[in-house]
Design an enzyme around this catalytic site. Structure first.
Site, PDB file in Angstrom:
ATOM      1  N   LYS A   1     -21.377 -33.827  -0.376  1.00 58.55           N
ATOM      2  CA  LYS A   1     -21.678 -33.962  -1.322  1.00 58.55           C
ATOM      3  C   LYS A   1     -20.396 -32.379  -1.891  1.00 58.55           C
ATOM      4  O   LYS A   1     -20.380 -31.181  -0.888  1.00 58.55           O
ATOM      5  CB  LYS A   1     -23.011 -33.605  -1.935  1.00 58.55           C
ATOM      6  CG  LYS A   1     -22.905 -33.493  -3.436  1.00 58.55           C
ATOM      7  CD  LYS A   1     -24.320 -33.294  -3.178  1.00 58.55           C
ATOM      8  CE  LYS A   1     -24.826 -33.142  -5.344  1.00 58.55           C
ATOM      9  NZ  LYS A   1     -26.259 -33.403  -5.645  1.00 58.55           N
TER      10      LYS A   1
ATOM     11  N   SER B   1     -27.558 -35.770  -9.725  1.00 62.50           N
ATOM     12  CA  SER B   1     -26.588 -35.405  -9.358  1.00 62.50           C
ATOM     13  C   SER B   1     -25.400 -35.416  -8.969  1.00 62.50           C
ATOM     14  O   SER B   1     -23.608 -35.116  -8.162  1.00 62.50           O
ATOM     15  CB  SER B   1     -26.218 -33.609  -9.872  1.00 62.50           C
ATOM     16  OG  SER B   1     -27.015 -33.293  -7.954  1.00 62.50           O
TER      17      SER B   1
ATOM     18  N   SER C   1     -31.648 -35.647  -7.529  1.00 62.61           N
ATOM     19  CA  SER C   1     -31.075 -35.472  -7.640  1.00 62.61           C
ATOM     20  C   SER C   1     -29.640 -36.877  -6.453  1.00 62.61           C
ATOM     21  O   SER C   1     -29.036 -37.165  -6.299  1.00 62.61           O
ATOM     22  CB  SER C   1     -30.137 -34.600  -7.462  1.00 62.61           C
ATOM     23  OG  SER C   1     -29.658 -33.448  -8.691  1.00 62.61           O
TER      24      SER C   1
END
Lengths: 477, 95, 483
Positions: free
Chosen positions: C75, C150, C174
């Protein structure tokens, strides 16, 4: 109207750690800009603070020295504001739960001892520095100092004059150096002061509106800034105006304080517990370890010097004013085996004068404690006279020899051989019949003449006590 | 609405956050709705409840006072917007 | 190759069925092929091939870890040395980190091959991956739908076979929510289990990195490499990391599963509820005992979270000021202008909204009513969980109230977006570990089930997830066009 001044001080003492409070970057002063600022000090994304044990240790040491409550549980908070020398946009500080609670410090002004309350002391990180010159109208930021550990020591508004404020600041300065928690270097900003000053009509109990004078970096300026501020406030009030609560800056060139309006706006720091740091726990073990290593404090040491060494108050105060000086004194007493008074006189007299002249600290003294003790031992055992000792001291200062070698080399050994002294006395008496007559007719003052003559003849090496004794006997006939 | 446009302008300044004139209204509306949502919290009595700042009931670990970070200025400065002679540059700071 | 599990791939690398280079090339090719999903912000092709070459050597020397040679992706919130770390923001579009996050360091050590950096909501603020400066990420099950957020890029990369597994972070859901919406397995570890060093902070007391993969076993392997004490993170917990794979096959006989009635009330889509019920029945068959529980404070998790997280973020994001790195506005006229314009132009709308909210909640006169109140509620929520764990071993419930919604559907209504986090947020406030595993489909869109464990019970959660995946095949479904 008669006015009373009320002063409280906030002192920022840089803690003498190797590395920063939350990172492993060095804290040394004077490096090239931004060479001692690591990713953590620069507030890079994702990096995290880890607390320096030594900083905690030093804060607790200080707390114990002022007999304060040590918080078993203290919390770091973020103080939010934007400034280019503050890389994260917040300063890690302590707000509600500081590490050190209420304590006190005794000061002495004009022979009167007064207790000044210390509200709290908390740990925080220092900011960087802004440099305004040489950047064609821009400002340069150096973050080397960012993250240096500070202990902010907040006093109660207990001081009533600039003189008291300076006495408190000096006492605190002496203490932090004593404890070895701060180098006290004011030029380098290791020990800085903010003063909260207000006035009120004498007899009134509530405080007047205060002004905060920021970042004063010498004892002299603290006194001047406060005195200026007192005058300013009295003038305002007597002219029917008001004192505004604000931050002011002391200009040492103009000797005045002026308003710092640029820093005034939006003073909402939005303190909240720093989620990157956990509460700091100080348990009994940690405290016990520190207590065991706590050095004797200046006041205790001074008392001990007075009683154990029979020193007067002034001498004891001087000798206990720094740990290094006190240690030097005690080593000399121990090694020389001399009377403490003699050692004290030499240290506060000849040695201090020489150090002052050379601009040196006791720690840099060319004459070490061992070598001075060697000299004093020879005075004590009558090998040399006090006068000759001054000569030997000169030689010690210039060289690395020891007193005994200098005495031997220069043939300075005192003559205690009564036969040799007697021969000289007889010779002098014989040569000065007139003076002998005067003495015998009651003019005691002539005695000194004879002593002088004998000593001159013997190049100062005769034992003065012996000379006195023998002269007296001989002159009386 | 619990917040006015003026409040939003003040908060934005405190956060040094530039927001477009035409967005002020929508921020005012959004923040007001958020605050409305938060009024639910007052339903619950929290007297004598200890605030919880951390999920873990742990104490701060202490780091040995050692220098572990060394000069890395050149690398750090390659990603800086404006530097000169080892300094970060910003518009003139007025003290 | 991309539909194989990590364990199968690790086996293949060892038997010489294929090399890490071949595997990496295959994934790089797929990334290019499915570029339209927008899962990656940065593809590090050259570095990946170099990593793969090193991995092949290591494999041939028999010094390999399970992850050696496996193509993974990070990420874009984890700092990567000499590689852009944008955090999904214009603010950091030019930011090349001078250091690695601990998680990145650990995965490098294990010999994993990093394919690139994954798209995400800007500064991890969002539940749909639409707030990214680099554009929305598309759900491979239906490209008109959001993947969740997210960690949307992470979920899509795994789901579409653009990486074997991926890292994510979870501040309010997330990891779990995008895992659920994309039909993969995701685990948010106990707060403090995975180092936060070098992971760009959104809300420090809630953020936690974790693994996202195709199934529980792969998740366990990735977590094994990510977890552990880190002296650079004060909030890292110094407790030994257990072997997450060794207990995967333990029996669930006698397992006590708590179902909070607050999780199954109003707001939960009926079809999703039916899927949950089916999954719970499956657990009954596996020997679990189902116990209804009540956690009355859960409903206050959303307001408490939307005070605490913005408050922390308002301070965390102050460092982005245009002075030392990141975006700086053109020709600032003075210092205030430098700050307000750099931040005003560098941050997107959702980030600004949260900074404003947090600034307000901490400001003079509001601190007690908002921030302190929220922290007290946080304590009560945490106690509610503690009480529940005296009665049950794990808690189960939905991850999201519905399946993935359409791209653009909720962008104008932030509050509605926030409310979709209802089932995940409380877990972050308490700092507990939780997983999302695929449990079925509604109208072709995946649905996840959430398993919440006690502190440091990641091994138990993985065991419970693995046993379910042993008797179901939801985790093996692949979106059409990505087989």
């Amino acid at each position: 109207m008669e006015w009373e001044t009320v002063i409280g001080l906030e002192i920022h003492a840089q803690l003498a750690t190797q590395s920063k409070i939350f990172s492993g970057a060095p804290t040394a002063y004077g490096a090239e800009p931004n060479t001692q600022a690591c990713a953590i000090d620069l507030g890079m994304p994702g990096v995290l603070p880890v607390l320096n044990e030594k900083a905690v240790h030093m804060a607790v040491t200080f707390g114990m020295a002022i007999e304060a409550r040590i918080a078993p549980y203290s919390v770091f908070a973020r103080k939010n504001y934007f400034y280019p020398d503050l890389p994260k946009g917040y300063q890690i500080s302590q707000m509600e739960l500081p590490i050190i609670g209420a304590g006190h410090l005794d000061i002495n002004v004009d022979g009167i001892t007064k207790r000044i309350g210390i509200t709290r002391a908390h740990l925080e990180e220092d900011a960087g520095k802004s440099v305004h010159e040489n950047f064609h109208g821009l400002t340069g930021i150096d973050l080397n100092r960012a993250g240096t550990p500070l202990l902010e020591i907040v006093s109660e508004p207990d001081m009533r004059s600039a003189k008291e404020a300076v006495a408190y600041m000096r006492k605190l300065h002496e203490l932090v150096r004593y404890l070895g928690v701060c180098d006290g270097n004011m030029q380098e900003g290791s020990f800085r002061c903010d003063a909260n000053v207000s006035i009120r009509p004498k007899g009134q109990t509530e405080f007047g509106t205060r002004a905060e004078i920021k970042n004063i970096n010498s004892f002299k300026f603290v006194e001047k800034a406060i005195n200026y501020e007192i005058e300013r406030q009295i003038e305002l009030l007597e002219n029917g105006s008001k004192v505004i609560q604000e931050t002011r800056l002391y200009d040492s060139v103009k000797d005045e304080t002026r308003s710092m309006r640029s820093k005034e706006e939006a003073n909402d720091y939005r303190y909240f517990p720093d989620p990157d740091l956990l509460p700091v726990s100080i348990d009994e073990d940690f405290k016990a370890q520190i207590k065991a290593k706590l050095p004797e404090l200046p006041d205790t040491k001074k008392q001990r010097f007075k009683t154990a060494y029979n020193l007067d108050d002034e001498t004891a105060t001087i000798l206990s004013s720094s740990r290094q000086l006190a240690d030097y004194f005690e080593t000399v007493v121990k090694l020389s085996g001399c009377e403490a008074k003699l050692c004290a006189n030499w240290i506060t007299g000849d040695l201090s004068a020489a150090l002052n002249k050379a601009g040196l600290e006791i720690t840099d003294s060319p004459v070490s404690d061992i070598r001075l003790a060697g000299l004093l031992a020879r005075i004590s055992d009558n090998t040399i006279s006090g006068k000759i000792a001054k000569q030997v001291f000169e030689a010690l200062w210039q060289s690395s020899s020891v007193a005994d070698d200098i005495i031997a080399e220069k043939g300075l050994k005192q003559i205690t051989d009564t036969g040799a002294i007697e021969t000289i006395i007889d010779k002098i008496i014989a040569e000065n019949v007139g003076q002998v007559e005067q003495y015998r007719s009651g003019k005691d003052k002539v005695f000194a003449f004879f002593v002088g003559q004998v000593m001159k003849e013997m190049q100062g090496k005769a034992n003065p006590a012996e000379v006195n004794k023998m002269l007296k006997t001989k002159l009386q006939g | 609405m619990p917040l006015s446009a003026n409040d939003v302008i003040k908060i934005a300044h405190l956060a040094r956050l530039g927001i477009n004139q035409q967005d002020i209204e929508s921020y005012t509306k959004d923040l007001s709705s958020m605050l409305d949502l938060m009024t639910q919290m007052s339903e619950l009595n929290t007297d004598n409840v200890e605030p919880m700042a951390h999920p873990m009931d742990q104490m701060q670990r202490l780091r040995t006072d050692l220098i572990t970070e060394h000069n890395n200025r050149e690398e750090f400065m390659t990603i800086a917007p404006q530097v000169e002679a080892g300094f970060y540059l910003v518009p003139k700071v007025i003290e | 190759m991309h539909t194989k599990t990590l364990t199968e791939l690790a086996q293949g690398l060892r038997t010489g069925e294929f090399s890490s280079i071949e595997l990496t090339q295959a994934f790089l090719k797929r990334i290019k092929q499915h570029n339209h999903l927008n899962a990656y912000i940065t593809v590090t092709e050259e570095l990946a091939l170099q990593n793969a070459k090193d991995a092949d050597l290591r494999l041939s020397n028999d010094k390999a870890d399970l992850l050696t040679g496996i193509p993974i992706a990070q990420k874009d919130i984890f700092c990567t040395l000499n590689i852009k770390t944008s955090c999904g923001s214009k603010m950091l579009d030019n930011f090349i980190a001078p250091y690695n996050a601990t998680v990145v360091e650990k995965l490098n050590q294990a010999g994993a091959v990093m394919l690139g950096k994954l798209n995400m909501d800007e500064f991890a603020m969002g539940s749909s991956n639409e707030t990214s400066h680099f554009g929305a990420v598309k759900n491979p099950w239906n490209i008109n739908m959001v993947p969740g957020g997210s960690s949307g890029g992470s979920a899509v990369a795994v789901s579409a076979g653009l990486a074997v597994c991926a890292t994510g972070t979870d501040t309010g859901g997330s990891i779990r929510q995008p895992a659920a919406l994309c039909g993969i397995t995701g685990l948010k570890p106990t707060y403090g289990r995975v180092s936060r060093y070098g992971m760009i902070a959104y809300a420090s007391s809630l953020d936690q990195g974790g693994p996202m993969a195709r199934n529980a076993e792969d998740t366990a392997i990735l977590l094994q490499a990510m977890a552990g004490f880190d002296e650079k993170d004060s909030t890292s917990v110094n407790i030994p990391v257990p072997n997450y794979c060794s207990g995967l096959n333990n029996s669930l006989d006698g397992l006590k599963i708590g179902l909070p009635k607050e999780f199954f009330g109003e707001g939960l889509n009926n079809d999703v509820a039916v899927i949950l019920e089916t999954a719970i029945n499956e657990y009954r068959k596996l020997g679990a005992e189902i116990i209804e529980i009540s956690m009355p404070t859960l409903k206050l998790a959303i307001p408490a979270y939307y005070v605490i997280a913005p408050a922390e973020c308002s301070a965390n994001l102050s460092r982005f000021d245009g002075v030392r790195y990141g975006y700086r506005c053109n020709n600032p006229i003075d210092l205030t202008d430098l700050y307000t314009r750099s931040r005003g132009e560098g941050f997107g709308k959702e980030v600004k909204r949260r900074i404003l909210m947090g600034t307000y909640a901490l400001s003079a006169g509001y601190y007690d009513a908002y921030y302190l109140k929220a922290q007290k509620i946080r304590r009560l929520i945490s106690q509610d969980f503690k009480n529940s764990f005296t009665k049950v071993d794990v808690i189960m419930g939905p991850v999201t109230p519905t399946t993935a919604f359409g791209i653009g559907d909720k962008m104008d209504d932030p509050i509605e977006m926030y409310l979709s986090d209802i089932y995940t947020i409380a877990i972050n406030l308490a700092g507990l570990p939780a997983m999302s595993i695929p449990a079925g489909f509604v109208d072709g869109m995946p649905v996840g089930i959430q398993i919440i464990g006690n502190y440091f019970a990641e091994d138990r959660l993985l065991n419970i997830a693995h046993q379910y995946q042993h008797v179901t095949d939801w985790h093996q479904h692949t979106p059409k066009g990505f087989e």
